[in-house]
Design a protein around this motif. Sequence first.
Motif, PDB file in Angstrom:
ATOM      1  N   PRO A  18       0.823  -1.215   0.000  1.00 54.40           N
ATOM      2  CA  PRO A  18       0.000   0.000   0.000  1.00 54.40           C
ATOM      3  C   PRO A  18       0.855   1.261   0.000  1.00 54.40           C
ATOM      4  O   PRO A  18       1.932   1.297   0.595  1.00 54.40           O
ATOM      5  N   ALA A  42      -5.513   5.278   2.327  1.00 60.31           N
ATOM      6  CA  ALA A  42      -6.643   4.648   1.634  1.00 60.31           C
ATOM      7  C   ALA A  42      -6.259   3.262   1.133  1.00 60.31           C
ATOM      8  O   ALA A  42      -7.060   2.316   1.216  1.00 60.31           O
ATOM      9  N   ASP A  43      -5.036   3.127   0.620  1.00 61.34           N
ATOM     10  CA  ASP A  43      -4.564   1.816   0.167  1.00 61.34           C
ATOM     11  C   ASP A  43      -4.509   0.831   1.331  1.00 61.34           C
ATOM     12  O   ASP A  43      -4.814  -0.355   1.166  1.00 61.34           O
ATOM     13  N   ARG A  82      -6.386   0.859   4.042  1.00 63.84           N
ATOM     14  CA  ARG A  82      -7.763   0.455   4.350  1.00 63.84           C
ATOM     15  C   ARG A  82      -8.238  -0.619   3.371  1.00 63.84           C
ATOM     16  O   ARG A  82      -8.858  -1.613   3.772  1.00 63.84           O
ATOM     17  N   ASP A  83      -7.949  -0.420   2.082  1.00 60.89           N
ATOM     18  CA  ASP A  83      -8.351  -1.409   1.079  1.00 60.89           C
ATOM     19  C   ASP A  83      -7.633  -2.735   1.314  1.00 60.89           C
ATOM     20  O   ASP A  83      -8.224  -3.812   1.156  1.00 60.89           O
ATOM     21  N   TYR A  84      -6.369  -2.647   1.705  1.00 57.99           N
ATOM     22  CA  TYR A  84      -5.600  -3.874   1.981  1.00 57.99           C
ATOM     23  C   TYR A  84      -6.213  -4.646   3.136  1.00 57.99           C
ATOM     24  O   TYR A  84      -6.401  -5.869   3.052  1.00 57.99           O
ATOM     25  N   TYR A  85      -6.559  -3.962   4.221  1.00 61.57           N
ATOM     26  CA  TYR A  85      -7.174  -4.636   5.364  1.00 61.57           C
ATOM     27  C   TYR A  85      -8.532  -5.233   4.982  1.00 61.57           C
ATOM     28  O   TYR A  85      -8.862  -6.360   5.391  1.00 61.57           O
ATOM     29  N   ALA A  86      -9.311  -4.496   4.209  1.00 65.01           N
ATOM     30  CA  ALA A  86     -10.627  -5.004   3.800  1.00 65.01           C
ATOM     31  C   ALA A  86     -10.470  -6.266   2.956  1.00 65.01           C
ATOM     32  O   ALA A  86     -11.237  -7.232   3.101  1.00 65.01           O
ATOM     33  N   ASP A  87      -9.478  -6.278   2.094  1.00 66.74           N
ATOM     34  CA  ASP A  87      -9.258  -7.442   1.232  1.00 66.74           C
ATOM     35  C   ASP A  87      -8.691  -8.618   2.017  1.00 66.74           C
ATOM     36  O   ASP A  87      -9.025  -9.777   1.753  1.00 66.74           O
TER      37      ASP A  87
END
Length: 322
Positions: free
Chosen positions: A177, A181-182, A184-189
């Motif tokens: 990341p 924002a990256d 957050r997207d990494y954790y969500a994925d």
Amino acid sequence: MNQPRMLAGHGWPFDAERPREDHGLFGPDSPTWRVWTNPTALIAFLRSIVVESFDPFLTAAVDDSDGVRYDLRGRLDSTLTYFTIVAIGDSRAAIESSELLTKVHARATGIEPISGRRYSANNPDSQLWIHITGWQSNLYCYERYGPGPLSTEDEERYWADCVTAAELQTCDPAKVPRSRADVRDYYADTRKRLCMSERAAGLIRHFLHPPRQKGEPLFWPATRALTVATVATIPRWMRRLGGFDQPAALDAIALPAGRAVVRAATPLKWRLAMVDHIAPSVRPVWQQALAGPPPLRDEVLSPVRARELYGHQGARAERSAG
């Protein structure tokens, strides 16, 4: 290439008597130095190893090694020292530590019991999980208990530094990341592959409520104080799933109390005194970078250049050329 001297009684090599070659990978004006040398780094480290335990492959690698059970303080000390050396050590120490870590992890392989799949501590996805939880936890705890949010420019630089530091591990550079924002997207994925098991819950209990250490009377109370502040930073769903939630009243107390302790411990002499009781091998790394003589060269190196100069391959090439 000379090998780094092992610190007596601890498990990570760092030669505090060897002059610093340079300012390392980031330099003293970087937000990385500010974040990773703040007292909040101790809270952040405990947070990161708790969060990491939700990865079943990482849990299997840690649990199968047994080192955490028999020498919890030594294992925690070694891990935090590695990350600190990468963040603020000179480039030679960073490369030496990176190569040693890869060699140590090469022996950590086995079968993850939940999925039945093979794990490897050097797996790029596992290394990325460790890397991101460490860097994100440090920034989050710095914001929560320390000086507060970085400026927009400094935060951009911090995440750029995070990408640079990932080059010292086996991470896939394309997956690292590059912004909040990256992350957050990494954790969500990543959440879809996280889980809780008896092994993971046992490790987390061991991290948050360590046994008393013989000959270390202040380690147990110091870590107990860190536990309340640490748990208050972890998402509620993780706490409930892991069985380590705490009352909202403790969360509320943790914030002002944590901030007060961090402010009191910010002067270097108190930071060093505090780290002596939790991760003593970090002390010479902090002391050399923050209060030692200037480095031999006033420069910051890229991981590629540092590896050319101090890595095993680079050292062999230099000897051949000579």
